[in-house]
Design an enzyme around this catalytic site. Structure first.
Site, PDB file in Angstrom:
ATOM      1  N   SER A  38      21.575  11.878  21.752  1.00  9.17           N
ATOM      2  CA  SER A  38      21.509  13.299  21.737  1.00  9.17           C
ATOM      3  C   SER A  38      22.508  14.137  21.860  1.00  9.17           C
ATOM      4  O   SER A  38      22.628  15.120  22.701  1.00  9.17           O
ATOM      5  CB  SER A  38      20.461  13.862  22.365  1.00  9.17           C
ATOM      6  OG  SER A  38      19.178  13.317  21.603  1.00  9.17           O
ATOM      7  N   LEU A  43      24.629  16.122  20.519  1.00  8.24           N
ATOM      8  CA  LEU A  43      24.587  17.462  19.817  1.00  8.24           C
ATOM      9  C   LEU A  43      23.027  18.293  20.358  1.00  8.24           C
ATOM     10  O   LEU A  43      22.619  19.491  19.706  1.00  8.24           O
ATOM     11  CB  LEU A  43      24.470  17.542  18.519  1.00  8.24           C
ATOM     12  CG  LEU A  43      25.855  17.068  17.862  1.00  8.24           C
ATOM     13  CD1 LEU A  43      25.940  16.874  16.300  1.00  8.24           C
ATOM     14  CD2 LEU A  43      26.921  17.611  18.275  1.00  8.24           C
ATOM     15  N   HIS A  69      14.574   1.031  27.859  1.00  5.80           N
ATOM     16  CA  HIS A  69      14.231   2.440  27.432  1.00  5.80           C
ATOM     17  C   HIS A  69      13.815   3.168  28.503  1.00  5.80           C
ATOM     18  O   HIS A  69      14.549   4.227  28.538  1.00  5.80           O
ATOM     19  CB  HIS A  69      13.150   2.388  26.344  1.00  5.80           C
ATOM     20  CG  HIS A  69      13.381   3.453  25.234  1.00  5.80           C
ATOM     21  ND1 HIS A  69      12.851   3.165  23.981  1.00  5.80           N
ATOM     22  CD2 HIS A  69      13.990   4.450  25.183  1.00  5.80           C
ATOM     23  CE1 HIS A  69      13.153   4.293  23.173  1.00  5.80           C
ATOM     24  NE2 HIS A  69      14.123   5.251  23.952  1.00  5.80           N
ATOM     25  N   TYR A  92      10.535   3.780  17.986  1.00  6.47           N
ATOM     26  CA  TYR A  92      10.813   4.840  16.842  1.00  6.47           C
ATOM     27  C   TYR A  92      10.082   4.687  15.572  1.00  6.47           C
ATOM     28  O   TYR A  92      10.441   4.160  14.668  1.00  6.47           O
ATOM     29  CB  TYR A  92      12.285   4.958  16.489  1.00  6.47           C
ATOM     30  CG  TYR A  92      13.290   5.140  17.578  1.00  6.47           C
ATOM     31  CD1 TYR A  92      12.842   5.728  18.865  1.00  6.47           C
ATOM     32  CD2 TYR A  92      14.574   4.857  17.429  1.00  6.47           C
ATOM     33  CE1 TYR A  92      13.819   6.044  19.786  1.00  6.47           C
ATOM     34  CE2 TYR A  92      15.581   5.045  18.363  1.00  6.47           C
ATOM     35  CZ  TYR A  92      15.123   5.559  19.806  1.00  6.47           C
ATOM     36  OH  TYR A  92      16.034   5.838  20.480  1.00  6.47           O
TER      37      TYR A  92
END
Length: 395
Positions: free
Chosen positions: A269, A271, A190, A121
């Site tokens: 995620s 939403l 990941h 990130y």
């Protein structure tokens, strides 16, 4: 006439004052219970309980805990976590560093104990930011990070992954340093690495657990077969994959195997990158320098316009119950299974409060069925990822 207006004005002020005093008195009386139980993981780290300050009942908080994993892999955390990526990566304009730190610390005071970040990130940037935010609070929370993407001179090689033992250890050491912690609560792979057998990955993780550098581990976007193979070598605590009303693929085989093996599930995620909150439309402009949504098929104007029908269903369902579309979406996830811990992210206090209130919403089986049937009748337009990103997700 003036006396009459003054009288009415005074009455209105008195009414407002009475209501204000009533609310404040209620807040003073209705104090939320503190967390009195200490998780096994906390004891392993510091041997003591850190009890947060008492929180007024009128404030949005997450008051319940959930357990990810089973047996030695069990990990007790707040029933809702906090996804940190969007604080400064892939979500358009971000607040300044001080504002981000204040928001993370506010989440801690509201009962959140699980914070999720990753090396990728912003390549260390998000981890460093979260390390600053958690400084002084690490005995009260757990932080999860991730390994597996390949970087050369700080630039991600998007066509390759690297879960070699050497890279796993390198990422672990970097994450510990960036975050300012001695132990990672959860360490996820990941994305799967076709060049490194999952058994080798699991064996490396087992060694890191023995060394005290991580408490538990998990995997992201893997299939049921990979989960089984990894779990045999080193029991998994959680699987993290995308899961929400517009992407329910994990229900086919991943959630069943999690339930069978006693593995927790962490939806990222939840939403759909903010879409299910109802604040995005076909005219929304995404920052071309810091927002991956502009590249995703599902976030192109035509797809957004057609998919808004799903948000309208959530809005109609929530309106009669006094809850928002985002709260409907989050509460639905939390009502699905007791081992699900969603990690919505935000940069705004108002959205943090909105999200946390969803953790206390209960739906009946009939309401769950009503929601699912209504949304299943609407085809989702657009893929969630581009072809390259989709190729890295195990089917």
């Amino acid at each position: 006439m003036k006396k009459e207006q003054d009288s009415i004005s005074n009455m209105e002020m008195s009414r407002r004052g009475f209501l204000k005093r009533t609310v404040l008195a209620g807040a003073a009386i209705c104090i939320a219970p503190t967390f009195e139980k200490v998780t096994a993981a906390e004891k392993a780290i510091n041997g003591k309980s850190v009890v947060p300050a008492k929180i007024p009942a009128i404030l949005a908080t997450v008051r319940e805990t959930r357990t990810l994993g089973d047996g030695n892999a069990a990990f007790t955390v707040s029933a809702m976590g906090f996804g940190c990526m969007g604080l400064n990566h892939h979500r358009s304009q971000s607040p300044d560093e001080k504002a981000c730190i204040r928001l993370v610390r506010e989440a801690i005071e509201r009962g959140v104990t699980l914070f999720d970040t990753a090396e990728s990130y912003g390549y260390h940037k998000n981890e460093i930011l979260i390390g600053k935010a958690l400084n002084g609070y690490t005995s009260r929370v757990f932080v999860s990070s991730k390994f597996g993407h390949k970087f050369v001179n700080g630039v991600q090689v998007k066509t390759e992954e690297d879960s070699s033992p050497a890279n796993i250890r390198r990422v672990c050491e970097n994450s510990l340093r960036n975050l300012g912690v001695e132990t990672l609560g959860l360490f996820y792979q990941h994305r799967s690495d076709p060049n490194t057998p999952v058994e080798v990955v699991a064996e490396t993780i087992k060694e890191l657990i023995k060394e005290g550098k991580i408490l538990h581990w998990g995997m992201c976007e893997v299939n049921a077969d990979t989960i089984r193979r990894a779990h045999i070598v080193c029991p998994l605590t959680a699987i993290q994959s995308e899961y929400h009303f517009m992407h329910r693929t994990v229900e086919e085989s991943v959630l069943p195997v999690c339930e069978e093996l006693g593995i927790g599930f962490v939806p990222y995620s939840p939403l759909n990158r903010g879409f299910l909150g109802g604040m995005i439309n076909e005219y929304t402009m995404f920052d071309p320098t810091n927002d991956n949504r502009q590249t995703l098929p599902r976030f192109q104007p035509n797809a957004i316009r057609q998919n808004m029908r799903i948000v309208e269903i959530l809005n109609a369902f929530g309106r009669t119950r006094g809850i928002t579309p985002a709260q409907v979406a989050l509460a639905w996830l939390m009502n699905k299974k007791p081992y699900i811990v969603p990690i919505p992210g935000t940069t705004k206090l108002s959205h943090l409060e909105e999200n946390l209130r969803a953790s206390g919403i209960l739906f009946t089986p009939e309401e769950m069925k009503e929601l699912e049937n209504a949304i299943a009748a609407i085809p989702v337009v657009g893929s969630r990822y581009d072809a390259l990103q989709e190729s890295k997700v195990q089917k």
